[in-house]
Design an enzyme around this catalytic site. Sequence first.
Site, PDB file in Angstrom:
ATOM      1  CE  LYS A 170      16.314  28.477  -0.151  1.00 41.61           C
ATOM      2  NZ  LYS A 170      17.182  29.159  -1.123  1.00 41.61           N
ATOM      3  CG  ASP A 175      17.690  29.667   4.337  1.00 35.44           C
ATOM      4  OD1 ASP A 175      18.046  29.540   5.512  1.00 35.44           O
ATOM      5  OD2 ASP A 175      17.252  30.737   3.892  1.00 35.44           O
TER       6      ASP A 175
END
Length: 215
Positions: free
Chosen positions: A123, A141
């Site tokens: 991420k 996220d």
Amino acid sequence: MVLRKPKEIEEIKKRLLEHYPQAHTELKYKNLYQLLVAVMLSAQCTDKRVNMITPTLFARYPDIHTLAHADIDEVKEIIKSCSFFNNKAKNLIKMAQMVEEKYGGKIPEDEKELVKLPGVGQKTAHVVMIEYFKKNLMAVDTHVFRVAHRLGLSDAKTPQATEKDLVEAFKTDLNAIHQAMVLFGRYICTAKNPKCDQCFLYDLCESEDKREIKK
DNA sequence: ATCCCGAGGG
DNA sequence: CCCTCTGGAT
């Protein structure tokens, strides 16, 4: 699995990009080093909180070299108001040390190298590539995960599988869509008490969390 | 009580 | 897949 028809996906995409035409991160940074550090700090922590910490952190450690030689307790003290400060302090210093030793002091500019750095996962690497290098990537996220599921764009259990669904659904403009989905999730499609009365995707939403709007 | 731009390890 | 790390805002 994507639970939406292609036409619906295109409509969602269109409205997201229209509503957030120039969306970008709310983290404050001046260069790649600062962006990477800020994103690393942002795990399970609001951007607002990170932005309160980073001015002090960057004044004390303005670059990779100074961070690589930092005292860990001093770093902890500066960043302690954001969560997981033990892990983050350790990872920040180790990250800087690896950049010095393996990459000659220069932060690598592609995701496969970035994820090798301590404290940098999929991420974080994707957010850096999206924000700094404008790459056509998706990053999932907590906001993107929630929004994707509420909109029926994924039923996956993990962020990685959700990312795959979103890439498959949208195909292009992934970076702009990512930025838009984060802002949409942060300010409208919130985890608690979603602001359905302000939502520009209300008519397309089939989420269990959807709220009736009184007119 | 739940949530915030997660990563690493088991 | 699971767990832990873990402060601050609401």
